[in-house]
Every structure is written in structure tokens, then in C-alpha cells.
Design an enzyme around this catalytic site. Structure first.
Site, mmCIF file in Angstrom:
data_model
loop_
_atom_site.group_PDB
_atom_site.id
_atom_site.type_symbol
_atom_site.label_atom_id
_atom_site.label_comp_id
_atom_site.label_asym_id
_atom_site.label_seq_id
_atom_site.Cartn_x
_atom_site.Cartn_y
_atom_site.Cartn_z
ATOM 1 N N ASP A 173 4.096 6.348 0.620
ATOM 2 C CA ASP A 173 4.636 6.730 1.922
ATOM 3 C C ASP A 173 4.366 8.219 2.152
ATOM 4 O O ASP A 173 3.652 8.864 1.381
ATOM 5 C CB ASP A 173 6.131 6.402 2.019
ATOM 6 N N LYS B 193 1.339 -0.940 2.341
ATOM 7 C CA LYS B 193 2.520 -0.286 1.780
ATOM 8 C C LYS B 193 3.681 -1.268 1.646
ATOM 9 O O LYS B 193 4.325 -1.339 0.601
ATOM 10 C CB LYS B 193 2.950 0.895 2.642
#
Length: 221
Positions: free
Chosen positions: A149, A131
Site C-alpha cells: 500500500d 493488493k
């Protein structure tokens, strides 16, 4: 990931996705990330620090930090004790401080003090997961990388925009189904929508600009 609905929505069709992202673009043509940074390195640090912390909290901690340590070498010169003092208000700050210092050393030793533009190189850095790497690739290097997320996972699964059983599946759904013209800003639009409108416990469906297209069965109207 505990906030996904029990029954996921089906994948939306291409025309519907195009209409949704056209609306997002019309509302906010150039969405920005909310973590303060001045260069690729400070972005890496800020995103790594944001794990299990709020952007507001990270920005407060890094405001003074980045004035004195905005490059890997300056971070090494600052030292772990001073770094820890700067970020002690952030969750897991001790481990994060260790990772930041290790990353700074690797960047100096192996990359000439520069942040690499390769996902494989980025995820090899301590405390930098997929991420974080995707955020850096997207925001700094302008690559259409999708940083999934909790907000994106929730609304992707809930609405049908990009459903998936885990973050990897949601990332693939974005890349495979959202029209190419929207890929660069897709994750920013989704994060902002999830953070401020399609909230976990009380989605603001009555104020949602895509409520007529959303596949969420339990709309809160």
C-alpha cells in the site's frame, strides 16, 4: 503515489534486513490487520471497500453490514440498495456496492459461495486488485503474499528496506530480499511502521526502533 522521496535509498543488505525484522518481531510478534472481518468473504469485502478509505471508516460501515451479510448469498439476498445504505459513508460507495454485488454473484455461480485461494481467481473478481488479493492470501490463507500500500511503498523507498519505482518493484524487493522467516508478517510490520512511525510528512525518526539502520538521509531527529 506522491509521497516518495526524490532520492530513493539503496537496497539494504541481508544482515541489516534480518536485524530490522527481528526488531519488528520482538516488538509485535503477531501483527494483525486492522480491518474487521469474520471469514474470507468478509475480508474480501472489507479490503475492497478500503480503497481510498480509512480502516476505521470501513469498520464502522461494515459493523452492521456483516451481521446480516457475511456470505456471498446473504449479500445477494440483502440487495444493492440495502448494501449501498450500509456503506454510503465510504468513498466511491456506489461503484464499490456494484462491485461487491457482482463479486458475490460470481462467487455463488462459479465457486460454490467460497472464496478461492488463487491470486489469479481473486484478481478476476470486480473491484479486487492485486493488493486486495494479496491481503486475502496472506491474512486468511496464510500465504507469504505481500500487499503493497502507500505506507509500504513510501517507507520501502525511503528507508532502503524494499526500494522500487512502483508497487510491483517494491513487492518484488520484499519477496527477493527480506529473509524467509519474516515473509508472512512482513507487510503487516511495514504497514504499521509506516502508519504510526515513518509517516509521510513528519516521520517520527526520534521514536523509530530502526533509525540506526535506516538509510533515509533526511532523518528528523
Amino acid at each position: 503515489m506522491t509521497d516518495k522521496p526524490a532520492k530513493p535509498a539503496k537496497q539494504m543488505s541481508y544482515p541489516v534486513l534480518k536485524e530490522i525484522f527481528t526488531r519488528f518481531r520482538d516488538l509485535e510478534p503477531e501483527p494483525k490487520g486492522e480491518l474487521d472481518h469474520t471469514n474470507a468473504y468478509t475480508l474480501v469485502v472489507a479490503v475492497a471497500l478500503s480503497a481510498q478509505a480509512t480502516d476505521v471508516g470501513v469498520n464502522k460501515a461494515t459493523k452492521e453490514l456483516f451481521k446480516v451479510a457475511d456470505t456471498p448469498q446473504k449479500m445477494l439476498d440483502l440487495g444493492i440498495d440495502a448494501l449501498t445504505e450500509h456503506i454510503k459513508t465510504i468513498g466511491l460507495y456506489r461503484q464499490k456496492a456494484k462491485n461487491v454485488m457482482k463479486t458475490a454473484q460470481i462467487l455463488v455461480d462459479d465457486y460454490g459461495g467460497e472464496v478461492p485461494s488463487s491470486r489469479a481467481a481473486l484478481v478476476s473478481l470486480p473491484g479486487v486488485g492485486r493488493k486486495t488479493a494479496n491481503v486475502v492470501l496472506n491474512m486468511w490463507f496464510k500465504q507469504p503474499a505481500q500487499a503493497v500500500d502507500t505506507h509500504i511503498f513510501r517507507i520501502g523507498h525511503r528507508t532502503g528496506i524494499c526500494p522500487g519505482k512502483d508497487v510491483d518493484a517494491v513487492e518484488r524487493a520484499i519477496e527477493d530480499n527480506i529473509p524467509a522467516e519474516f515473509q508472512h508478517h512482513a507487510h503487516h510490520w511495514l504497514i504499521l511502521h509506516g502508519r504510526y512511525v515513518c509517516k509521510a510528512r513528519k516521520p517520527m525518526c526520534s521514536n523509530c526502533l530502526i533509525r540506526d539502520l535506516c538509510l533515509f538521509e533526511d532523518k528528523n531527529l
